[in-house]
Design a protein around this motif. Structure first.
Motif, PDB file in Angstrom:
ATOM      1  N   ARG A  39     -52.495   9.056 -33.654  1.00  0.00           N
ATOM      2  CA  ARG A  39     -52.895   7.661 -33.918  1.00  0.00           C
ATOM      3  C   ARG A  39     -54.160   7.610 -34.772  1.00  0.00           C
ATOM      4  O   ARG A  39     -54.326   6.714 -35.590  1.00  0.00           O
ATOM      5  CB  ARG A  39     -53.104   6.906 -32.597  1.00  0.00           C
ATOM      6  CG  ARG A  39     -51.799   6.686 -31.832  1.00  0.00           C
ATOM      7  CD  ARG A  39     -52.027   5.884 -30.559  1.00  0.00           C
ATOM      8  NE  ARG A  39     -52.493   4.536 -30.830  1.00  0.00           N
ATOM      9  CZ  ARG A  39     -51.712   3.532 -31.188  1.00  0.00           C
ATOM     10  NH1 ARG A  39     -50.414   3.733 -31.314  1.00  0.00           N
ATOM     11  NH2 ARG A  39     -52.202   2.338 -31.429  1.00  0.00           N
ATOM     12  N   ALA A  98     -53.145   8.308 -38.295  1.00  0.00           N
ATOM     13  CA  ALA A  98     -52.475   7.141 -38.887  1.00  0.00           C
ATOM     14  C   ALA A  98     -53.422   5.944 -38.990  1.00  0.00           C
ATOM     15  O   ALA A  98     -53.007   4.864 -39.397  1.00  0.00           O
ATOM     16  CB  ALA A  98     -51.254   6.771 -38.054  1.00  0.00           C
ATOM     17  N   GLU A  99     -54.664   6.161 -38.591  1.00  0.00           N
ATOM     18  CA  GLU A  99     -55.685   5.100 -38.603  1.00  0.00           C
ATOM     19  C   GLU A  99     -55.321   3.897 -37.736  1.00  0.00           C
ATOM     20  O   GLU A  99     -55.645   2.762 -38.049  1.00  0.00           O
ATOM     21  CB  GLU A  99     -55.977   4.640 -40.034  1.00  0.00           C
ATOM     22  CG  GLU A  99     -56.672   5.712 -40.843  1.00  0.00           C
ATOM     23  CD  GLU A  99     -57.258   5.195 -42.128  1.00  0.00           C
ATOM     24  OE1 GLU A  99     -56.676   4.253 -42.689  1.00  0.00           O
ATOM     25  OE2 GLU A  99     -58.276   5.736 -42.569  1.00  0.00           O
ATOM     26  N   LEU A 100     -54.633   4.179 -36.652  1.00  0.00           N
ATOM     27  CA  LEU A 100     -54.304   3.100 -35.713  1.00  0.00           C
ATOM     28  C   LEU A 100     -55.411   2.940 -34.671  1.00  0.00           C
ATOM     29  O   LEU A 100     -55.429   1.966 -33.931  1.00  0.00           O
ATOM     30  CB  LEU A 100     -52.967   3.382 -35.022  1.00  0.00           C
ATOM     31  CG  LEU A 100     -51.749   3.300 -35.928  1.00  0.00           C
ATOM     32  CD1 LEU A 100     -50.504   3.786 -35.208  1.00  0.00           C
ATOM     33  CD2 LEU A 100     -51.546   1.883 -36.432  1.00  0.00           C
ATOM     34  N   LYS A 151     -54.333   8.624 -47.122  1.00  0.00           N
ATOM     35  CA  LYS A 151     -53.714   7.638 -46.229  1.00  0.00           C
ATOM     36  C   LYS A 151     -52.423   7.068 -46.835  1.00  0.00           C
ATOM     37  O   LYS A 151     -51.598   6.494 -46.144  1.00  0.00           O
ATOM     38  CB  LYS A 151     -54.673   6.484 -45.930  1.00  0.00           C
ATOM     39  CG  LYS A 151     -55.704   6.818 -44.872  1.00  0.00           C
ATOM     40  CD  LYS A 151     -57.022   7.185 -45.486  1.00  0.00           C
ATOM     41  CE  LYS A 151     -57.910   7.941 -44.509  1.00  0.00           C
ATOM     42  NZ  LYS A 151     -59.031   8.601 -45.199  1.00  0.00           N
ATOM     43  N   GLU A 152     -52.324   7.219 -48.149  1.00  0.00           N
ATOM     44  CA  GLU A 152     -51.105   6.718 -48.778  1.00  0.00           C
ATOM     45  C   GLU A 152     -49.974   7.696 -48.475  1.00  0.00           C
ATOM     46  O   GLU A 152     -50.211   8.873 -48.207  1.00  0.00           O
ATOM     47  CB  GLU A 152     -51.304   6.615 -50.294  1.00  0.00           C
ATOM     48  CG  GLU A 152     -52.209   5.457 -50.661  1.00  0.00           C
ATOM     49  CD  GLU A 152     -52.591   5.464 -52.122  1.00  0.00           C
ATOM     50  OE1 GLU A 152     -51.902   6.110 -52.919  1.00  0.00           O
ATOM     51  OE2 GLU A 152     -53.603   4.817 -52.437  1.00  0.00           O
ATOM     52  N   LEU A 170     -47.864   7.937 -46.033  1.00  0.00           N
ATOM     53  CA  LEU A 170     -47.863   8.459 -44.660  1.00  0.00           C
ATOM     54  C   LEU A 170     -46.818   7.674 -43.860  1.00  0.00           C
ATOM     55  O   LEU A 170     -46.696   6.466 -44.001  1.00  0.00           O
ATOM     56  CB  LEU A 170     -49.257   8.254 -44.097  1.00  0.00           C
ATOM     57  CG  LEU A 170     -49.569   8.567 -42.641  1.00  0.00           C
ATOM     58  CD1 LEU A 170     -51.050   8.926 -42.536  1.00  0.00           C
ATOM     59  CD2 LEU A 170     -49.272   7.444 -41.687  1.00  0.00           C
ATOM     60  N   SER A 171     -46.051   8.392 -43.077  1.00  0.00           N
ATOM     61  CA  SER A 171     -45.083   7.709 -42.207  1.00  0.00           C
ATOM     62  C   SER A 171     -45.254   8.185 -40.780  1.00  0.00           C
ATOM     63  O   SER A 171     -45.578   9.346 -40.548  1.00  0.00           O
ATOM     64  CB  SER A 171     -43.652   7.997 -42.670  1.00  0.00           C
ATOM     65  OG  SER A 171     -43.242   7.040 -43.593  1.00  0.00           O
ATOM     66  N   LEU A 172     -45.000   7.280 -39.865  1.00  0.00           N
ATOM     67  CA  LEU A 172     -45.150   7.624 -38.450  1.00  0.00           C
ATOM     68  C   LEU A 172     -43.866   7.260 -37.707  1.00  0.00           C
ATOM     69  O   LEU A 172     -43.354   6.155 -37.848  1.00  0.00           O
ATOM     70  CB  LEU A 172     -46.349   6.843 -37.877  1.00  0.00           C
ATOM     71  CG  LEU A 172     -46.632   6.929 -36.388  1.00  0.00           C
ATOM     72  CD1 LEU A 172     -46.865   8.361 -35.939  1.00  0.00           C
ATOM     73  CD2 LEU A 172     -47.865   6.099 -36.027  1.00  0.00           C
ATOM     74  N   PHE A 177     -42.328   6.881 -33.935  1.00  0.00           N
ATOM     75  CA  PHE A 177     -42.880   6.681 -32.601  1.00  0.00           C
ATOM     76  C   PHE A 177     -41.980   7.276 -31.512  1.00  0.00           C
ATOM     77  O   PHE A 177     -40.879   7.735 -31.792  1.00  0.00           O
ATOM     78  CB  PHE A 177     -43.046   5.181 -32.333  1.00  0.00           C
ATOM     79  CG  PHE A 177     -43.932   4.495 -33.343  1.00  0.00           C
ATOM     80  CD1 PHE A 177     -45.279   4.316 -33.102  1.00  0.00           C
ATOM     81  CD2 PHE A 177     -43.415   4.027 -34.542  1.00  0.00           C
ATOM     82  CE1 PHE A 177     -46.095   3.678 -34.018  1.00  0.00           C
ATOM     83  CE2 PHE A 177     -44.227   3.393 -35.477  1.00  0.00           C
ATOM     84  CZ  PHE A 177     -45.566   3.221 -35.210  1.00  0.00           C
ATOM     85  N   PRO A 221     -39.966  -0.928 -45.217  1.00  0.00           N
ATOM     86  CA  PRO A 221     -41.191  -0.468 -45.894  1.00  0.00           C
ATOM     87  C   PRO A 221     -41.320  -0.978 -47.336  1.00  0.00           C
ATOM     88  O   PRO A 221     -42.427  -1.245 -47.794  1.00  0.00           O
ATOM     89  CB  PRO A 221     -41.052   1.063 -45.873  1.00  0.00           C
ATOM     90  CG  PRO A 221     -40.180   1.343 -44.707  1.00  0.00           C
ATOM     91  CD  PRO A 221     -39.212   0.200 -44.653  1.00  0.00           C
ATOM     92  N   ASN A 265     -44.909  -2.551 -47.635  1.00  0.00           N
ATOM     93  CA  ASN A 265     -45.868  -1.552 -48.097  1.00  0.00           C
ATOM     94  C   ASN A 265     -46.257  -1.856 -49.541  1.00  0.00           C
ATOM     95  O   ASN A 265     -45.407  -1.859 -50.423  1.00  0.00           O
ATOM     96  CB  ASN A 265     -45.232  -0.157 -47.981  1.00  0.00           C
ATOM     97  CG  ASN A 265     -46.223   0.951 -48.267  1.00  0.00           C
ATOM     98  OD1 ASN A 265     -47.016   0.846 -49.194  1.00  0.00           O
ATOM     99  ND2 ASN A 265     -46.181   1.987 -47.471  1.00  0.00           N
ATOM    100  N   ARG A 297     -36.008   5.375 -41.801  1.00  0.00           N
ATOM    101  CA  ARG A 297     -37.029   4.409 -42.235  1.00  0.00           C
ATOM    102  C   ARG A 297     -38.331   5.130 -42.611  1.00  0.00           C
ATOM    103  O   ARG A 297     -39.036   4.717 -43.532  1.00  0.00           O
ATOM    104  CB  ARG A 297     -37.301   3.414 -41.109  1.00  0.00           C
ATOM    105  CG  ARG A 297     -38.298   2.338 -41.472  1.00  0.00           C
ATOM    106  CD  ARG A 297     -38.498   1.359 -40.352  1.00  0.00           C
ATOM    107  NE  ARG A 297     -38.919   2.034 -39.127  1.00  0.00           N
ATOM    108  CZ  ARG A 297     -38.913   1.467 -37.927  1.00  0.00           C
ATOM    109  NH1 ARG A 297     -38.487   0.234 -37.772  1.00  0.00           N
ATOM    110  NH2 ARG A 297     -39.312   2.132 -36.865  1.00  0.00           N
ATOM    111  N   THR A 329     -39.711   6.274 -47.522  1.00  0.00           N
ATOM    112  CA  THR A 329     -40.965   6.102 -48.268  1.00  0.00           C
ATOM    113  C   THR A 329     -41.356   7.396 -48.993  1.00  0.00           C
ATOM    114  O   THR A 329     -42.382   7.444 -49.653  1.00  0.00           O
ATOM    115  CB  THR A 329     -42.110   5.701 -47.326  1.00  0.00           C
ATOM    116  OG1 THR A 329     -42.327   6.765 -46.402  1.00  0.00           O
ATOM    117  CG2 THR A 329     -41.787   4.437 -46.537  1.00  0.00           C
TER     118      THR A 329
END
Lengths: 245, 251
Positions: free
Chosen positions: A49, A52-54, A66-67, A69-71, A73, A91, A95, A142, A146
């Protein structure tokens, strides 16, 4: 296209008075498949997290792009009112880097991503019409649409049955071989970590201390037959023993 | 259509049974028709005064649609603004509770002073009574998407507006629908209360029948009000079913 490396330096993260991560240093090479392993609550999901800067970090540094990037869950996290294809197209709609993609290219890429995960025939189905494994495949599509250079996965297969989990592990590994993005895969399963990753970082609570940093010595391509080989079982056993000691 | 009719059969059956029982009790003088009119008397007055009832029904219906429409529009917008700004929400939401708690009959005379006799006052009354459920339910819906879905939008760097119309609004659908169902009923209550003081529609008919002790007219008006309620609820249910067949917002 270049792939980014991750550089974590003296990272600290606290929730209130509870220190979850304490002075963590970790470098991950570009294009590597790394598995973060450890018991529940050891801070592995928090690291993801933070990447991902959450979550804001308490102190220290994380450097990576940061560009792109996919997460993925723990849950598929699909939007119930969108079909599988529309979920994969999401996205492109939200995005800012992808919103310039022409309409026909978006659709072509989304359909290709669905095909990559074997969901080409389910593109018009809504999430409630998909099985657990299919939902997770759609979530993977998904994330892949990206063309991420950094793919973060947080125990994505934990809730699936064993057969589906094995199948998706192979699919994920093959997709990584194809695209060579940097992958950080969080799991609490030693067998899953060994099967998927080239490097396993074991963490322990409290403070997400690195208990073990292990290079997996297995062939690049992983198939189901590998699971029964002595080479694979030896790797599992080695990690298991080192964790016990 | 046939399945809807089948589902409504028990309600139709109990309504007919009750009407027949009432007719019998009044016929055999078990209940005085000056207190409760026989269903045949209600049908009779509906027939003799059908022009007055039709005009009154249409006027009340139009006022209610406009009042409810305003509630949906303004209540929806207020909820959206509140969901985007915590500060505005904290500053204004307590005052919105006013609309929920104030008895409409207490402020209806004020509305007559501000808007005069007739439709504007009635529409305002209907609007005030039906506003709060729209705001409250829409706001709950807009604020309740799961954290993981909000994270997904954050990772993809979606703007607040994109998150609003691609996640929060669709997610809020079932809450908005629940709010509409409550507001639809309340908007009729607001209309009738408004018509008591501002005149016009079925409310004024009930008020004037009261002064003449004409319970048959009051019951006929109540029957038409129930019909109006059914039209609102039926239309909402039909619209909801139509939408959910195309987009499963409720799954």
């Amino acid at each position: 296209m270049t792939t980014e490396a991750i550089e974590i330096h003296r990272l600290n993260k606290s929730f209130g008075s509870r220190k979850v991560i304490e002075d963590l240093d970790l470098q991950i090479q570009a294009g590597a498949f790394v598995s973060l392993m450890g018991p529940s609550g050891c801070g592995k999901s928090t690291i993801l997290r933070l990447l991902a800067e959450l979550e804001p970090l308490s102190s220290g540094q994380i450097s990576h792009s940061k560009e792109n990037l996919s997460l993925v869950f723990q849950e598929a996290n699909l939007l119930a009112w969108r079909t599988a294809l529309e979920n994969v197209l999401l996205p492109f709609e939200i995005n800012p880097q992808l919103s310039v993609t022409p309409e026909d290219e978006r659709k072509e890429r989304a359909l290709r991503a669905l095909q990559q995960v074997g969901l080409q025939d389910a593109s018009s189905l809504f999430p409630h019409q998909l099985s657990g494994g299919m939902k997770m495949r759609a979530a993977l599509a998904r994330a892949l649409v990206t063309r991420p250079r950094l793919l973060l996965l947080d125990e994505p297969f934990a809730a699936l049955d064993e057969m589906t989990r094995f199948e998706l592990q192979i699919q994920l590994r093959n997709l990584w071989i194809q695209d060579k993005m940097t992958v950080v895969f969080v799991t609490h399963s030693i067998t899953e970590a060994v099967f998927l990753a080239d490097r396993i970082v074991c963490l322990k609570a409290p403070g997400a201390k690195i208990l073990l940093d292990h290079k997996v010595d297995l062939p690049i391509e992983r198939t189901n037959t590998l699971r029964t080989t002595s080479q694979y079982n030896q790797q599992v056993e080695t990690i298991s023993m080192r964790l016990r000691s | 259509m046939i399945s809807t009719f089948k589902k409504s059969l028990p309600a139709i059956f109990s309504f007919c049974t009750l009407a027949l029982a009432l007719e019998g009790m009044i016929y055999w003088d078990l209940i005085s028709y000056t207190l409760i009119p026989a269903p045949s008397m209600v049908l009779g007055v509906l027939k003799t005064l059908h022009k007055e009832f039709t005009d009154a029904f249409l006027e009340s219906f139009s006022n209610t649609v406009q009042g409810l429409g305003l509630s949906i529009l303004i209540g929806g917008l207020i909820a959206i603004v509140f969901s985007l700004s915590e500060l505005l929400k904290r500053a204004i939401l307590p005052f919105a509770v006013f609309f929920q708690t104030v008895p409409i009959i207490a402020i209806a005379p004020l509305l007559v002073i501000y808007f005069g006799f007739g439709s504007p006052t009635v529409i305002a009354s209907s609007f005030i009574v039906s506003l709060f459920p729209v705001i409250a339910n829409t706001l709950i819906g807009l604020e309740s998407p799961p954290r993981l879905q909000l994270d997904l939008f954050k990772v993809q760097q979606a703007s607040a507006l994109q998150t609003l119309y691609k996640l929060r609004l669709p997610w809020a659908y079932t809450h908005i629908y629940a709010g509409l169902k409550i507001s639809a009923g309340l908007s009729i209550v607001g209309t009738i209360a408004g018509e008591f003081v501002a005149g016009g529609g079925l409310g004024a008919m009930i008020d004037s029948a009261r002064t003449q002790q004409r319970v048959d007219i009051v019951f006929a008006a109540l029957l038409l009000l129930s019909l109006m309620g059914l039209i609102f609820v039926g239309t909402l249910a039909f619209g909801n079913k139509w939408i959910l067949q195309r987009r499963p917002f409720d799954k």
